[in-house]
Design a protein around this motif. Structure first.
Motif, PDB file in Angstrom:
ATOM      1  N   MET A 193       0.962  -1.286  -0.186  1.00 14.10           N
ATOM      2  CA  MET A 193       0.061   0.049   0.376  1.00 14.10           C
ATOM      3  C   MET A 193       0.583   1.355  -0.386  1.00 14.10           C
ATOM      4  SD  MET A 193      -3.765   0.199   1.835  1.00 14.10           S
ATOM      5  CE  MET A 193      -3.387  -0.846   2.661  1.00 14.10           C
ATOM      6  N   GLU A 194       0.678   1.684  -0.677  1.00 12.00           N
ATOM      7  CA  GLU A 194       1.013   3.273  -1.027  1.00 12.00           C
ATOM      8  C   GLU A 194       0.261   4.408   0.028  1.00 12.00           C
ATOM      9  OE1 GLU A 194       3.283   4.392  -4.390  1.00 12.00           O
ATOM     10  OE2 GLU A 194       3.447   2.761  -5.099  1.00 12.00           O
ATOM     11  N   ARG A 195       1.338   5.144   0.286  1.00  6.61           N
ATOM     12  CA  ARG A 195       0.441   6.677   1.260  1.00  6.61           C
ATOM     13  C   ARG A 195       0.624   7.454  -0.033  1.00  6.61           C
ATOM     14  NH1 ARG A 195      -0.119   8.311   6.159  1.00  6.61           N
ATOM     15  NH2 ARG A 195       0.961   6.221   7.284  1.00  6.61           N
ATOM     16  N   ILE A 196      -0.478   8.680   0.021  1.00  4.93           N
ATOM     17  CA  ILE A 196      -0.402   9.441  -1.062  1.00  4.93           C
ATOM     18  C   ILE A 196      -0.648  11.097  -0.154  1.00  4.93           C
ATOM     19  CG2 ILE A 196      -0.534   7.913  -3.693  1.00  4.93           C
ATOM     20  CD1 ILE A 196      -3.719   8.998  -3.505  1.00  4.93           C
ATOM     21  N   THR A 197      -0.236  11.980  -0.826  1.00  8.79           N
ATOM     22  CA  THR A 197      -1.639  13.346  -0.046  1.00  8.79           C
ATOM     23  C   THR A 197      -2.439  14.025  -1.256  1.00  8.79           C
ATOM     24  OG1 THR A 197       0.832  13.491   0.964  1.00  8.79           O
ATOM     25  CG2 THR A 197      -0.791  15.199   0.579  1.00  8.79           C
ATOM     26  N   ILE A 213     -12.377   6.877   1.778  1.00  9.87           N
ATOM     27  CA  ILE A 213     -12.008   6.975   0.404  1.00  9.87           C
ATOM     28  C   ILE A 213     -12.094   6.048  -0.700  1.00  9.87           C
ATOM     29  CG2 ILE A 213     -10.407   8.087  -1.171  1.00  9.87           C
ATOM     30  CD1 ILE A 213      -9.721  10.359   1.719  1.00  9.87           C
ATOM     31  N   ARG A 214     -10.810   4.930   0.159  1.00  9.01           N
ATOM     32  CA  ARG A 214     -10.422   3.362  -0.669  1.00  9.01           C
ATOM     33  C   ARG A 214     -11.801   2.929  -1.156  1.00  9.01           C
ATOM     34  NH1 ARG A 214      -6.397   2.799   3.334  1.00  9.01           N
ATOM     35  NH2 ARG A 214      -8.129   1.374   4.445  1.00  9.01           N
ATOM     36  N   GLU A 215     -12.774   2.555  -0.449  1.00  7.82           N
ATOM     37  CA  GLU A 215     -13.924   1.952  -0.825  1.00  7.82           C
ATOM     38  C   GLU A 215     -15.167   2.854  -1.872  1.00  7.82           C
ATOM     39  OE1 GLU A 215     -15.321  -1.011   0.137  1.00  7.82           O
ATOM     40  OE2 GLU A 215     -16.617  -0.859  -1.041  1.00  7.82           O
TER      41      GLU A 215
END
Ligand code: NI
Length: 150
Positions: free
Chosen positions: A1-5, A32-34
């Motif tokens: 999993m990546e962290r984004i801003t 937000i993923r869902e």
């Protein structure tokens, strides 16, 4: 999993937090993923030729020039996609329609866009439901076996 801003305005973030609380998500990220998965599913589905059933819901202003006639004309032009439709007189000005459709996803999407892009049409929502052809054929056969053919 990546962290984004991501950048999001305050009002929309309030909406996200309301959704997180209402739907019981454990975090904003999960919510937000869902939502992104749902959006991606809708985009993939509506691009293809997959056989689908659909409900198309919209509200329109019946007094707007020839809008009611244009909507009916569009539905007749694509009568092969239409199964049934229901009309409710919401109030003096507005009508609610729900159309039940069947056909290739892409054709349903185009037909939906054609109807709902008209000025005076609001609250439009197309819900596509994939109907695998093989399963459909089998269930019809089973239906005939249960009820006999008439
Ligand atoms: Ni009406």
């Amino acid at each position: 999993m990546e962290r984004i801003t991501i950048t999001i305005d305050d009002d929309l973030l309030t909406e996200v937090d309301t959704l997180v609380a209402a739907r019981g998500y454990t975090s904003r990220s999960e919510a937000i993923r869902e939502m992104l998965r749902e959006a991606a599913k809708r985009v993939h589905l509506s691009d293809g030729a997959a056989p689908c059933m659909a409900t198309l819901t919209y509200v329109y202003s019946r007094g707007l020039r020839d809008l009611p006639q244009r909507l009916v004309d569009t539905q007749h032009e694509h009568h092969d996609l239409g199964i049934a439709s229901t009309h409710v007189h919401l109030d003096n000005d507005d009508c609610l329609e729900v159309a039940i459709l069947r056909g290739p996803a892409e054709a349903l999407r185009r037909h939906s866009d054609e109807l709902t892009a008209q000025r005076g049409v609001r609250h439009a929502y197309l819900h596509l439901i994939p109907v695998p052809g093989e399963r459909h054929v089998r269930s019809r056969r089973a239906h005939t076996q249960r009820h006999g053919s008439r």
